[in-house]
Design a protein around this motif. Structure first.
Motif, mmCIF file in Angstrom:
data_model
loop_
_atom_site.group_PDB
_atom_site.id
_atom_site.type_symbol
_atom_site.label_atom_id
_atom_site.label_comp_id
_atom_site.label_asym_id
_atom_site.label_seq_id
_atom_site.Cartn_x
_atom_site.Cartn_y
_atom_site.Cartn_z
ATOM 1 N N LYS A 196 0.834 -1.211 0.000
ATOM 2 C CA LYS A 196 0.000 0.000 0.000
ATOM 3 C C LYS A 196 0.864 1.254 0.000
ATOM 4 O O LYS A 196 0.544 2.237 -0.672
ATOM 5 N N GLN A 197 1.974 1.213 0.731
ATOM 6 C CA GLN A 197 2.881 2.358 0.778
ATOM 7 C C GLN A 197 3.454 2.648 -0.611
ATOM 8 O O GLN A 197 3.559 3.813 -1.018
ATOM 9 N N THR A 240 -9.221 3.714 -2.973
ATOM 10 C CA THR A 240 -9.398 2.908 -1.769
ATOM 11 C C THR A 240 -8.886 1.517 -2.112
ATOM 12 O O THR A 240 -8.906 1.098 -3.280
ATOM 13 N N THR A 263 -8.112 -1.494 -6.785
ATOM 14 C CA THR A 263 -8.479 -0.236 -6.130
ATOM 15 C C THR A 263 -9.494 0.541 -6.967
ATOM 16 O O THR A 263 -9.188 0.965 -8.081
ATOM 17 N N ASN A 273 0.614 4.174 -2.664
ATOM 18 C CA ASN A 273 0.354 5.539 -2.179
ATOM 19 C C ASN A 273 1.463 6.498 -2.597
ATOM 20 O O ASN A 273 1.191 7.651 -2.949
ATOM 21 N N PHE A 316 0.883 7.674 -6.162
ATOM 22 C CA PHE A 316 -0.117 8.728 -6.301
ATOM 23 C C PHE A 316 0.307 10.028 -5.621
ATOM 24 O O PHE A 316 -0.060 11.108 -6.086
ATOM 25 N N THR A 317 1.085 9.953 -4.565
ATOM 26 C CA THR A 317 1.622 11.164 -3.945
ATOM 27 C C THR A 317 2.537 11.874 -4.937
ATOM 28 O O THR A 317 2.452 13.094 -5.109
ATOM 29 N N ARG A 347 -7.911 9.564 -6.298
ATOM 30 C CA ARG A 347 -8.328 9.134 -4.964
ATOM 31 C C ARG A 347 -8.722 7.665 -5.023
ATOM 32 O O ARG A 347 -9.656 7.302 -5.739
ATOM 33 N N TYR A 404 -11.260 3.981 -7.944
ATOM 34 C CA TYR A 404 -10.697 5.325 -7.878
ATOM 35 C C TYR A 404 -11.631 6.356 -8.487
ATOM 36 O O TYR A 404 -12.536 6.033 -9.261
ATOM 37 N N THR A 446 8.712 4.046 -7.710
ATOM 38 C CA THR A 446 7.734 3.013 -7.367
ATOM 39 C C THR A 446 7.610 1.943 -8.444
ATOM 40 O O THR A 446 6.962 0.928 -8.229
#
Length: 156
Positions: free
Chosen positions: A33-34, A99, A114, A37, A40-41, A97, A116, A54
């Protein structure tokens, strides 16, 4: 007496090994998940270097889409083109965004699903689902493949 202890000992050993596996899976899930994330960051920040970190060597991006009423089409996206687009200044933040619906792991392979919604600044652009394939390399979990669906309505 020995026969009675054998099933008990077996159960204890099995329980201990399953507990260790559950802890490893939870830690691996967090690491996966990191990685996603961070992808997307980097995209939100317009930081192609963060996004590139990534990705696994030879990573592939696909998009499955099409216009309403037409057959879907599969598009291969250039990694370098995507990274250049992320790193080129744009007036509004690209904000995807997500989940985490499902994270499946087997050894050094993970599959992540996920849903989005994608926004340009505060304006909704499109939605769909991402499917990530990650591999665990010497320097951690890396994204090897992303395929997504894209539409304007009926997101979930």
């Amino acid at each position: 007496m020995k026969k009675a202890l054998t099933p008990v000992l077996f159960s204890l050993l099995l329980g201990a090994s399953l507990g260790a596996n559950a802890q490893t899976t939870a830690a691996e899930t967090a690491d996966i998940k990191q990685t996603i994330n961070a992808f997307f960051t980097g995209m939100r920040q317009g930081d192609s270097t963060t996004v590139r970190r990534t990705l696994a060597p030879g990573a592939v991006l696909h998009a499955l889409g099409g216009k309403p009423g037409q057959a879907p089409s599969l598009h291969i996206e250039s990694i370098n083109g995507f990274l250049k687009a992320v790193g080129t200044p744009h007036p509004k933040i690209w904000d995807e965004r997500i989940t985490f619906a499902n994270v499946l792991i087997d050894a050094n392979l993970a599959s992540v699903w996920t849903p989005y919604e994608f926004y340009i600044g505060d304006t909704f652009s499109h939605c769909g689902y991402n499917s990530f394939q990650l591999v665990k390399l010497a320097d951690g979990w890396k994204i090897a493949h992303i395929i997504d669906t894209r539409r304007k309505e009926k997101c979930r």
